[in-house]
Design an enzyme around this catalytic site. Structure first.
Site, PDB file in Angstrom:
ATOM      1  N   ASP A  95     -11.414   3.622   6.997  1.00  0.00           N
ATOM      2  CA  ASP A  95     -11.332   2.808   8.201  1.00  0.00           C
ATOM      3  C   ASP A  95     -10.233   3.380   9.108  1.00  0.00           C
ATOM      4  OD1 ASP A  95     -11.497   0.469   9.911  1.00  0.00           O
ATOM      5  OD2 ASP A  95      -9.723  -0.287   8.882  1.00  0.00           O
ATOM      6  N   ASP A  97      -8.594   1.318  12.271  1.00  0.00           N
ATOM      7  CA  ASP A  97      -7.639   0.326  12.766  1.00  0.00           C
ATOM      8  C   ASP A  97      -6.919  -0.379  11.620  1.00  0.00           C
ATOM      9  OD1 ASP A  97      -8.316  -0.124  15.917  1.00  0.00           O
ATOM     10  OD2 ASP A  97     -10.097   0.439  14.785  1.00  0.00           O
TER      11      ASP A  97
END
Length: 304
Positions: A95, A97
């Site tokens: 991922d 963020d």
């Protein structure tokens, strides 16, 4: 065979002063609890990887039991539990963020429109799994309609910072033959820059629609969501064969499917649902403990 590795803080919680013999006492106490839960310790070894990593081996048992007992005696703790020997993965999918970077890009971008507080509140609920991800994404993007595209460049320059150790983690894994893929529910406008900065091999994400250098409040193409992250992990893994180990990292509810599917699924300072789904956990701000838990010697880290 079940293997658990942990990097524990052996200082006293109440004083912050390191307590002589604390590690040995905690191991002894944990061993008794493991035995009471029909998981007697087969061995406990201190691995020499540049920082103290304790490896516990069990003839049988479940990852959830191992994690529960370890956290009972060693929290705060970075850990990894696996049902086979732990090796460097051939694939790492992460991922972006609040994982590879310390920010939520859409929240920071919203600040340039004076909308950070309401958009950040939606982001937080979505990452906790309280809202449908696609609905929450469309709602937040719609609020940005009319924002100048130049705000993205400003946001990248002024707000977006890599998480501590992110560049070392990616560079080291790549040096050891691991393919690294950045897959995000965020946006290519940010992810492409972050991927180049950190050295990822591929980027998967959403695309903000822009007309006349202004955001339209819509997305282009299909949504990159939890299903996309899982599909990316699976499709990328096919190139390495069934026996190749995979690793994933994330912090939110939309990361859960890929975290659960990976051999080594790390929750990085994660929301409760993502944390509960993972067999690896990083509680410190640094991402480099992942390398130690994977058995990578400190001398083999690629820094600077």
């Amino acid at each position: 065979m079940l293997i658990a590795r942990l990097i524990a803080d052996t200082s006293r919680q109440e004083t912050g002063v390191r307590e002589p013999g604390a590690l040995e006492r905690r191991l002894d106490q944990a061993g008794k609890v493991f035995a009471a839960r029909s998981m007697p310790l087969a061995s406990a070894t201190l691995l020499d990887v540049g920082e103290p990593v304790i490896e516990l081996r069990f003839a049988e048992g479940t990852p959830s039991t191992a994690i529960g007992v370890i956290e009972q005696f060693f929290a705060p703790v970075d850990l990894l539990v696996a049902e086979d020997d732990i090796v460097v993965p051939r694939l790492f999918v992460s991922d972006m963020d609040s994982t590879m970077i310390g920010q939520e890009c859409i929240d920071e971008l919203a600040d340039y429109a004076g909308l950070k507080e309401p958009i950040a509140a939606i982001t937080e609920r979505a990452m906790r799994g309280e809202l449908d991800f696609a609905d929450a994404l469309h709602e937040r993007v719609a609020l940005l309609e009319g924002l100048e595209q130049s705000a993205i460049e400003r946001c990248l320059e002024e707000r977006i910072v890599a998480s501590p150790g992110a560049a070392v983690l990616v560079a080291t894994l790549k040096s050891l033959g691991c393919r690294c893929v950045l897959v995000t529910g965020g946006f290519h406008h940010f992810a492409d820059v972050v991927a180049e900065m950190l050295g990822f091999d591929r980027v998967v994400g959403n695309r903000l629609a822009v007309e006349d250098r202004k955001l339209t409040g819509k997305l282009e193409g299909d949504i990159s969501d939890a299903g996309t992250k899982l599909a990316t992990l699976r499709s990328e893994a096919e190139a390495f064969g069934a026996n190749a180990r995979t690793c994933a990292a994330g912090d939110g509810a939309n990361d859960i499917p890929m975290i659960e599917a990976a051999d080594y699924g790390f929750a990085y300072r994660a929301k409760p649902k993502a944390r509960a789904a993972a067999n690896g956990r990083i509680e410190r701000a640094e991402l480099t403990p992942m390398l130690s838990l994977l058995g990578v010697q400190r001398r083999d880290w690629v820094e600077g």
